[in-house]
Each structure stands twice: as C-alpha cells, then as structure tokens.
Design an enzyme around this catalytic site. Structure first.
Site, PDB file in Angstrom:
ATOM      1  CG  ASP A  41      -4.408   3.497  -2.382  1.00  0.00           C
ATOM      2  OD1 ASP A  41      -3.494   2.722  -2.666  1.00  0.00           O
ATOM      3  OD2 ASP A  41      -5.500   3.129  -1.917  1.00  0.00           O
TER       4      ASP A  41
ATOM      5  CE  LYS B  60      -6.915  -0.403  -2.720  1.00  0.00           C
ATOM      6  NZ  LYS B  60      -6.399   0.284  -1.518  1.00  0.00           N
TER       7      LYS B  60
END
Length: 392
Positions: A232, A288
């Site tokens: 990320d 998510k």
C-alpha cells in the site's frame, strides 16, 4: 563606563570575564581582583548537535533544537525521540544508517511529541539497509525484519517534513495516534526492492513495504509525498478527518482504506484522497474490509486521481479481505457508505479489471461516480453494487 580609576589588575580581570561569559563578574571588596569566572562546564554540556548515537538520549532530555548528523546507529539501537520537549525541532542531517538487527520487534526510529518539528536537512538520507533483509516475503515469513521503520505519534500542530528515506526493511512510516498535525514532502524510495534477489524466488525482493500506515489519527494532512514501494502506498484505518493530497505512488497496492476489526472502535470517516497519481501498481484505489469484521467506512472521497499501468483493479472495493488472499465471499459486518469517486481517470493493463466491487448483503450504501473513466482492462469488470452495476 570609565576605566581610568580602576586598577590595572582589576581592569584586566573585568575584560577577561567579559570575554569568557559575556557578563560582568563583580569585583571583590578590595577592587584589586575579581571573583572567579563562571565554570565553563555549561558551554560543554549535553550536545544538541549529535554525531554519535549515544548522544541522542541526553540531547532529547536537555535540548529543544537537535541535529542528528550522520548518525550510525549500532545493531539493536533505535533512534528514540519519544520524550521530546514541547516545541522541539529535530533535524536529520547527512546520512543516517542502522546496524543489522534481526528482529521483527525492532522499530528503528520512534517519534512522539507535542507541537514538534521533525525535518530533514537538504541532501540528507535515512537508509534502512533493506537489502540485508529483503527475501520476497516481507513480514509474512522468512528472515525477521524490523517492522514499522518509523513510528510517529505527533500532536498539536506538529509537522514531519522534508525526509528522504530509502531501502526500509518492511513497513515504512506508521502514523499512529497523530492529532492535528501535518506530514509533508516525504520521499519513501524502495525502488531498489522491485527486482528479485538471490533469495526471493523470483519475486520482488522487498515485500510488505507499505509507505504510510495511518491509524487512530484525527485531523491529519498528508501532502506532497512520493512513494516507490511494493505494498500500500497510503493506507488509512480507524481514523477520521484525514486528507491525503498530491501524493505520487509507484509500484504499490494503491491508495487504500482498510476497514473493520474485532470489537468496537474500528470506524473510519471523513477521508479525502485528492490530486494524486498512482502508476505501475497492483491496484489504483481500494477499500478493503476484513472478512467477518465489524466497523464502518463512511464519507470517503477520491478526487482528481490519475491511474496508469494498473495490474489488477483500477477501482477495488471488497468485503472479503484476508491477509494473503481473499475469500470471494463477502461479509456485511462493516458498513460502507457515502463513497465518492470524482474525476478519476486512467488505464489498467489488458489482464486487469477496470472495476471490482464485492459488497456484503446490505452493507454498502450510496456510492457516487462522477467523471470516472478507467479503461484498458480486458477482464470483464464485476460490481455487485450499486444496483446499476459498474460505472462503465
């Protein structure tokens, strides 16, 4: 002051005292000698310019302006800046390095303070020694690696700025419990870890190399940063009123929200990602939420984002997330609502999907797509929400 009536010995002593301390030292009662000048120990006290790791702790205890100049931290020796005085300024200068520390519990740089400034001098480099640890597994196994290379908890108008960090072993900067503060002009360069090495089995040598992990933070502005990594780029969890602006991401898993957890307190709200670029990455924009978790993700906006060369999903919202692999079956314990994508454009590779949305039963609400145009995906997009299907 006239000196004509002062004996020569006293005058000489007076001038010497002025040169030593900058203050007048009173003459004794006979006016023929002076009292002893102040001890010089105060001028050689704890150094605020540190050139050795061992000087850092006493400097933190005594100084409000600290320079860390070419620090070579020994093995298992963190740079601990967690007891900074209010208003302290710390500058990293030269090249900062760390001895090999084979421990996943080691946090090389730890920072906490109120109304503090942490900054890098022009040309300074903080090097995490990543190639000593990279094995393609990151924190999922293999060689134990220092986690959270820099752990930051700053509050009350603090600022973290102008740092160039390269080759960090695993996760980059953990912004945990940051309140009313700014992070700006940070470079996280793990591009050396893109290529495989002789122990990574053909995978990128660096792995789990998140750029910025934001958690339990309120009123944070993160802007003007560049990240080359393998996980990320920026991921936000359990936080509110966070703005991520003008960020460049390459090689990453994109700009992400990670929602949900076990028990109360896993709520995310009022998050903005804007005016940014995501390229050469697995995902573009992602929300998510953990499978079988609880919590909420509310009022999130992705605005003015350009995507290019995205490998899996341009926009990805999924409620079946598990570290290491998704279940394909979404759960609905995390409420995801008021999500806006405004002026998001770009290209994914032919093997990718432009859009993938997998919501749990009744757990998604009010998704808005305006000026969204993602193209290039040869794999058919899949969206079980909104009712009208994917934006295209």
């Amino acid at each position: 002051m006239l000196f004509s009536n002062i004996p020569k010995l006293a005058l000489l002593g007076y001038l010497t005292a002025q040169r030593v301390s900058g203050e007048v030292v009173p003459l004794d009662s006979n006016a023929t000698s002076i009292a002893s000048p102040p001890a010089l120990a105060s001028t050689t006290a704890t150094p605020c310019i540190c050139t050795e790791w061992s000087q850092i702790s006493p400097a933190v205890a005594e100084c409000t302006s600290i320079t860390l100049d070419n620090i070579q931290a020994p093995a298992s020796s963190a740079i601990i800046l967690t007891k900074l005085k209010t208003g302290t300024s710390v500058t990293f200068s030269g090249t900062t390095t760390f001895g090999f520390t084979n421990s996943s519990q080691f946090r090389p740089i730890q920072i906490a303070g109120n109304n503090v400034t942490i900054q890098g001098a022009p040309g300074s480099i903080i090097d995490g020694g990543g190639p000593q640890y990279w094995d393609g597994l990151g924190s999922n196994g293999g060689l134990p690696k220092p986690g959270q290379f820099m752990k930051v908890q700053i509050t009350n108008n603090s600022i973290l700025k102008d740092l160039y960090i390269q080759n960090y072993p695993s996760h980059g900067i953990n912004l945990a419990g940051v309140i009313n503060s700014t992070v700006q002009n940070i470079v996280l360069n793990n591009s050396l870890g893109d290529a495989p090495n002789n122990i990574s089995n053909g995978l990128s040598a660096a792995h789990n190399s998140d750029g910025f992990n934001v958690g339990n933070s309120v009123n944070l502005l993160l802007k003007d940063c560049k990240v080359w990594n393998q996980d990320d780029c920026v991921v936000v969890s359990d936080s509110s009123n966070v703005t991520v602006r003008n960020v460049f991401c390459s090689g990453s898993h994109g700009l992400s929200i990670a929602g949900g957890g076990t028990g109360p307190g896993h709520d995310i709200e009022n998050i903005i990602f804007e005016d940014s670029v995501v390229t050469n990455s697995t995902n573009g924009l992602r929300i998510k939420t953990d499978f079988n978790a609880t919590g909420s993700v509310v009022n999130v906006m992705f605005s003015n984002i350009n995507l290019s060369n995205i490998k899996n999903y341009g926009i990805d919202i999924q409620q079946d997330y598990l570290n290491g692999g998704s279940t394909g079956i979404p759960s609905n314990g995390v409420h995801v609502a008021d999500i806006r994508f405004l002026n998001v454009k770009g290209l994914v590779v032919p093997a990718a999907m432009n859009y993938y949305i997998l919501c749990g039963n009744g757990s998604c609400e009010n998704f808005i797509f305006e000026g969204v145009d993602i193209q290039g995906g040869g794999d058919t997009s899949s969206c079980n929400y909104p009712e009208g299907g994917c934006p295209e």
